[in-house]
Motif scaffolding. Structure first.
Motif, short mmCIF file in Angstrom:
data_model
loop_
_atom_site.label_atom_id
_atom_site.label_comp_id
_atom_site.label_asym_id
_atom_site.label_seq_id
_atom_site.Cartn_x
_atom_site.Cartn_y
_atom_site.Cartn_z
N SER A 360 5.57 2.57 -94.38
CA SER A 360 5.39 3.13 -95.79
C SER A 360 6.97 2.08 -96.80
O SER A 360 7.65 2.04 -96.43
CB SER A 360 5.34 3.97 -96.15
N VAL A 361 6.22 1.60 -98.06
CA VAL A 361 6.89 0.51 -98.96
C VAL A 361 7.12 0.82 -100.46
O VAL A 361 5.94 1.59 -101.48
CB VAL A 361 6.17 -0.76 -99.10
N HIS A 362 7.84 1.11 -100.98
CA HIS A 362 7.37 1.47 -102.39
C HIS A 362 8.59 -0.01 -103.42
O HIS A 362 9.32 -0.46 -103.20
CB HIS A 362 8.90 2.29 -102.71
N PRO A 363 7.25 -0.42 -103.91
CA PRO A 363 7.34 -1.96 -104.49
C PRO A 363 8.32 -2.13 -105.46
O PRO A 363 9.43 -3.09 -105.62
CB PRO A 363 6.08 -2.24 -105.21
N LEU A 364 9.12 -1.34 -106.26
CA LEU A 364 10.26 -0.70 -106.69
C LEU A 364 11.45 -0.89 -106.47
O LEU A 364 11.99 -1.39 -107.42
CB LEU A 364 10.01 0.58 -107.89
N GLU A 365 11.56 -0.95 -105.02
CA GLU A 365 12.51 -0.90 -103.68
C GLU A 365 12.50 -1.74 -103.25
O GLU A 365 13.77 -2.16 -102.97
CB GLU A 365 12.87 0.61 -104.06
N ASP A 366 11.38 -2.21 -102.85
CA ASP A 366 11.19 -3.50 -101.88
C ASP A 366 9.97 -4.33 -102.37
O ASP A 366 9.08 -4.58 -102.27
CB ASP A 366 10.64 -2.67 -100.80
N GLY A 537 18.89 -1.29 -93.72
CA GLY A 537 17.10 -0.38 -93.63
C GLY A 537 17.99 0.93 -94.31
O GLY A 537 18.31 0.69 -95.48
N GLY A 538 17.23 2.50 -94.07
CA GLY A 538 17.80 3.11 -95.24
C GLY A 538 16.54 3.50 -95.91
O GLY A 538 15.82 2.73 -96.32
N ILE A 539 16.79 4.54 -96.35
CA ILE A 539 16.17 5.84 -97.31
C ILE A 539 16.09 6.30 -98.59
O ILE A 539 18.02 6.38 -98.64
CB ILE A 539 14.84 6.79 -97.38
N ILE A 540 16.45 5.97 -99.70
CA ILE A 540 16.34 6.34 -101.41
C ILE A 540 16.69 8.59 -100.48
O ILE A 540 16.87 8.80 -100.31
CB ILE A 540 16.00 6.34 -102.09
N GLN A 541 18.84 8.39 -101.36
CA GLN A 541 18.97 9.82 -101.29
C GLN A 541 19.00 10.26 -102.87
O GLN A 541 19.56 9.01 -103.67
CB GLN A 541 19.69 9.81 -100.78
N ASN A 542 18.54 10.86 -103.02
CA ASN A 542 18.63 11.28 -105.12
C ASN A 542 19.96 11.68 -105.37
O ASN A 542 21.09 11.56 -104.23
CB ASN A 542 17.67 13.08 -105.03
N ALA A 543 20.70 11.08 -106.34
CA ALA A 543 22.05 10.79 -106.93
C ALA A 543 22.87 12.39 -106.33
O ALA A 543 21.86 13.68 -106.11
CB ALA A 543 22.42 9.99 -108.28
N ASN A 544 23.81 12.37 -107.12
CA ASN A 544 25.16 13.69 -106.35
C ASN A 544 25.23 13.72 -105.20
O ASN A 544 25.10 14.48 -104.36
CB ASN A 544 24.78 14.67 -106.79
N GLY A 634 19.42 7.58 -110.41
CA GLY A 634 20.03 7.47 -109.42
C GLY A 634 19.81 7.52 -108.05
O GLY A 634 19.67 8.75 -107.95
N GLY A 635 20.22 6.73 -107.49
CA GLY A 635 20.24 7.32 -105.89
C GLY A 635 21.63 6.22 -104.70
O GLY A 635 21.09 5.72 -105.44
N LEU A 636 21.53 6.85 -103.76
CA LEU A 636 21.77 5.27 -103.13
C LEU A 636 21.05 5.68 -101.09
O LEU A 636 20.59 7.15 -100.82
CB LEU A 636 23.18 6.19 -102.89
N ILE A 637 21.05 4.48 -100.86
CA ILE A 637 20.56 4.19 -99.89
C ILE A 637 21.34 4.71 -98.69
O ILE A 637 22.12 4.13 -98.52
CB ILE A 637 19.94 3.01 -99.83
N MET A 638 20.62 5.64 -97.39
CA MET A 638 21.31 5.81 -96.58
C MET A 638 20.04 6.00 -95.43
O MET A 638 19.24 6.07 -95.31
CB MET A 638 21.70 7.57 -97.04
N ARG A 639 20.96 5.60 -94.12
CA ARG A 639 19.99 5.87 -93.16
C ARG A 639 20.30 6.86 -91.85
O ARG A 639 21.54 7.11 -91.74
CB ARG A 639 19.79 4.41 -92.26
N GLN A 640 19.23 6.99 -91.79
CA GLN A 640 19.65 8.08 -90.04
C GLN A 640 19.12 7.37 -88.69
O GLN A 640 18.93 6.21 -88.51
CB GLN A 640 18.98 9.41 -89.56
N PRO A 641 19.83 7.41 -87.34
CA PRO A 641 19.52 6.94 -86.27
C PRO A 641 18.15 6.99 -86.50
O PRO A 641 16.82 7.72 -85.83
CB PRO A 641 20.20 8.04 -85.34
N GLY A 642 17.64 5.91 -85.36
CA GLY A 642 15.58 6.02 -85.19
C GLY A 642 16.01 6.89 -84.64
O GLY A 642 16.48 8.25 -83.37
N GLN A 643 14.07 7.27 -84.05
CA GLN A 643 13.94 8.16 -83.82
C GLN A 643 14.20 8.41 -82.22
O GLN A 643 14.17 8.92 -81.50
CB GLN A 643 12.02 8.04 -83.89
N GLU A 644 14.14 7.11 -81.31
CA GLU A 644 14.25 6.93 -79.90
C GLU A 644 15.60 6.67 -79.55
O GLU A 644 16.21 6.52 -78.51
CB GLU A 644 13.49 5.51 -79.59
N SER A 645 16.71 6.76 -81.08
CA SER A 645 18.14 6.62 -80.32
C SER A 645 19.00 7.34 -79.73
O SER A 645 18.20 8.95 -80.35
CB SER A 645 19.20 6.42 -81.86
#
Length: 784
Positions: A360-366, A537-544, A634-645
């Protein structure tokens, strides 16, 4: 009776497929490992039976668990064997009780959870991501629909007949079985094509019921079908099916039993079809055909697709208009009986068959997305993406795929070897299970969606085609039209400065070297070159939201600044705390922390937060608490370990020679407040930590002054005791051809002297070969 699950709205739909409509649409016009460890709790779902008032128990066969992956996509998994009995207790509240135990594994191919025999289940509380608080709908991207589209399933074919001379099938039951299962050598059979399209993720076998031969059972309803009333009327097929079902119970038991599909085939001498070739229950198990339509591979795949929760594929308002997959134009010349194709990009996303090749891609973020795609026919040949989903529109998501006309898709009815764009409504209520073909592109063509965003149109471009190998790869560009350079900033400083081109397309910047610099960090920490450790990497997390994590320093250093990957279009307020030691047990104790960045305001496009230089002793652990708030959305981009990690809390997420940063907590809410909520899986912020290292420990307490004190200068005792070199600085000839991570040559020259023992002179030429063990990274300058 069985109580319905409270979280689920049930949509029961019969998809009737008109033969006339189909015929017009078919005119002459197309993880490496399946076994992973579960690293976070799953959410249990069960059905409760109430045989009498006040008495209830869990139905073991109904126990399943919802697992959410690192991209936020959730799927239901069944339990293997007796594991379901262990969890069939009244204490389990469907949709609210979570399960976790170390060692639980997930079979991604079979959709099964395996619980170790010695596991001690840990139960908690949670909520379903399938549930939408706004409109009580299921998410079409949750993966729930993929549950019964992955695995090996039994199929039963029921040949319904009557007592009249025209109430029989013209094909033998061996031929019917062969056509579906290939039991007698027919290669282009339904089961084979479904297995091929799913690459072995969905397989059909004949029922194992001992009363059935090769998957086909005949049921005679005991009266005429043709002219059953003596006045020329044929018997309604639905009535005939109901009678057949009652008779079948003697041989099969309660329906559907172990069968994923029950396919009823009727002679021509039945009525009620209203021109339909066949029909099927959406998401159910029942399929119904009038002879001879069940002999067409495409028609059978189409109706089975309905059982897999696929609705029809539209184009230009026509319900069967999209011939790029089975759910629109299912059969076409030249092989109308054995049309080989698969399902379009939207339908394929629904069933998860190519889950490791979809993104998935979000053109406003990528803003600069550009990659190759490959067709379903080439899915296993390399690791090229198969389906792209474009987010960002409030009404529709867009799905981009390449309809390679080859192999299992060699008869593609439309759009062979073209990039195809489908839309699907983001709401099930408004038709998310449908798809609408809106564009099909040849090389060099572009599709523009002017109303994709309030201010910025969407562009999808088939830029070029690489057909130099067996795997044809179209290069696809996706972007939202830009109006300023700020629109193009992807938040990655190492990529250089992106700019907005004259045609409204974002232009890539010139990448800069972001590894550790070749210039030397000296013993004067704050005067040394600035080093960096970056996370991607990572995905956007909502602010606060906050990220709390530990760092380990391998050498003395100062933390100087942080570049956070935050939402480009919003302003943010950032506060950073720090403390010596791990955050564990201290994340809620404000008195344990000091503030090293106090409510720093980041305007739109600004991402760097300067810290009060924070000293960390080499060999120690410190913890960092980063909180991001926003004036708007706004929001902070964070990531999790990969599915196979196998990574979990406090495991190293990123590291270099000087610093390691560990997986930590994601906390929603204001720092140290009572209404905080802590995620149950590890997270890590995306961005860059900048720091200075110290060649020598300071002789006094660390100072935040940018100018080192004289006490930090090296003393004579640091100089070598003998004279292996006449200079502290090597000549240019000694400089390495590639810049090392740390430019060692400016440090004081040390020596190791070997002068003990007896010696013996040996005349030249002579060589000596010996090993050395280095306890630190060093450069050998001279041999004296």
């Amino acid at each position: 009776m069985i109580r319905p699950r409270r979280f689920l709205k049930l949509y029961i739909t019969m998809a009737s497929c008109s033969k006339n409509a189909i015929s017009s649409a078919f005119s002459f016009h197309n993880t490496d490992s399946d076994l992973v460890e579960m690293v976070e709790p799953c959410l249990l779902f069960v059905d409760i039976t109430e045989p009498e008032p006040g008495v209830s128990y869990v139905v073991p066969d109904t126990v399943s668990c919802e697992v959410t992956d690192s991209e936020g996509i959730s799927r239901l998994f069944d339990f293997e064997g007796d594991d379901r009995w262990k969890l069939a207790t009244p204490d389990v509240e469907s949709g609210s009780t979570t399960l976790f135990a170390p060692g639980i594994t997930l079979d991604l191919k079979k959709r099964i959870i395996r619980v170790p025999e010695d596991a001690v289940p840990e139960f908690g509380a949670g909520f379903s991501l399938f549930h939408d608080d706004d409109d009580d709908e299921e998410s079409p991207y949750s993966g729930r629909y993929a549950k019964n589209a992955n695995g090996t399933f039994e199929v039963l074919i029921v040949a319904v007949v009557g007592t009249g001379p025209e109430d029989r099938h013209k094909k033998t039951y061996a031929e019917i079985s062969d056509n579906f299962f290939g039991t007698h050598g027919h290669i282009l059979n339904t089961a084979n094509q479904m297995s091929a399209c799913s690459y072995g993720r969905l397989n059909y076998i004949p029922t194992k019921n001992p009363n059935v031969t090769d998957g086909v059972i005949e049921i005679n309803i005991g009266h005429k079908l043709k002219n059953y009333d003596g006045n020329g009327a044929d018997y309604d097929y639905l009535e005939a099916r109901k009678e057949a079902q009652e008779i079948m119970k003697e041989y099969i038991g309660e329906l559907p039993g172990p069968h994923r599909h029950i396919i009823y085939v009727f002679p021509r001498a039945t009525d009620g079809w209203n021109g339909a070739a066949g029909n099927a229950n959406l998401g159910g198990y029942r399929v119904q055909f009038r002879e001879p339509n069940y002999l067409y591979l495409g028609l059978m795949m189409h109706e089975l697709g309905h059982n897999l929760n696929m609705r029809h594929s539209y184009e230009d308002g026509k319900e069967y208009g999209d011939g790029s997959g089975f759910m629109g134009g299912a059969i076409c010349a030249p092989n109308r009986r054995t049309t080989q194709q698969c399902f379009n990009g939207r339908k394929s996303w629904l069933v998860d068959w190519y889950i490791d090749r979809q993104v998935s891609v979000h053109p406003l973020e990528d803003p600069l997305w550009q990659e190759d795609l490959a067709g379903v026919a080439d899915y296993k040949k390399d690791e090229t993406l198969v389906t792209l989903r474009i987010l960002g529109n409030t009404t529709n998501d867009f799905f981009v795929s390449y309809n390679r006309k080859a192999g299992i898709v060699q008869d593609a009815c439309e759009n062979g070897d073209e990039v195809v764009v489908h839309t699907s409504n983001v709401s099930i209520k408004n038709g998310a299970l449908y798809s609408d073909k809106v564009a099909f592109l040849k090389e060099g063509e572009r599709y523009v969606v002017n109303d994709w965003d309030l201010h910025r149109p969407l562009n999808i471009i088939f830029d070029s085609l690489d057909n130099s190998t067996d795997v044809w790869k179209p290069n696809v560009i996706v972007y939202a039209t830009c109006y300023s350079d700020t629109d193009c900033d992807n938040g990655e400083p190492c990529d250089g400065d992106e700019t907005c081109g004259d045609d409204g397309g974002c232009l890539a910047g010139t990448p800069i070297y972001c590894a550790e610099p070749s210039a030397a960090p000296t013993q004067f920490c704050l005067d040394s070159s600035l080093l960096s450790l970056q996370q991607d990497g990572g995905i956007i997390q909502n602010a606060n939201v906050s990220n709390v994590f530990d760092i380990d320093a391998m050498t003395d250093m100062y933390l100087r600044s942080m570049e956070l990957k935050v939402k480009n279009t919003e302003s943010h307020i950032v506060t950073v705390y720090a403390k010596e030691g791990s955050y564990v047990g201290n994340d809620g104790d404000e008195s344990a922390w000091i503030t090293i960045a106090d409510e720093v305001s980041l305007e739109v496009g600004v991402k760097t937060v300067d810290l009060s230089p924070y000293f960390v002793n080499g060999g120690t652990t410190h913890s960092i608490y980063v909180h991001v708030a926003a004036l708007e959305d706004g929001g902070l981009i964070m990531r999790q370990p990969g599915q196979e990690s196998e990574d979990t809390f406090l495991d190293v997420a990123e590291f270099d020679d000087n610093l390691s940063m560990k997986w930590g907590l994601k906390i929603k809410g204001s720092p140290f407040s009572e209404d905080q909520s802590v995620a149950k899986v590890p997270y890590f912020m995306v961005g860059t930590m900048y720091y200075n290292v110290c060649g020598e420990k300071p002789s006094t307490s660390p100072s935040i002054s940018m100018i080192p004190s004289k006490s930090m200068l090296p003393t004579e005792s640091k100089r070598p005791s003998t004279k292996p070199s006449i200079s502290f600085h090597p000549s240019e000839s000694f400089l390495p051809s590639m810049s090392p991570s740390h430019f060692c040559q400016v440090n004081p020259l040390l020596s190791l002297i070997l002068d003990s023992g007896s010696g013996k002179a040996i005349s030249a030429p002579v060589s000596i070969v010996f090993d050395i063990d280095a306890l630190k990274s060093i450069y050998i300058e001279t041999l004296f």
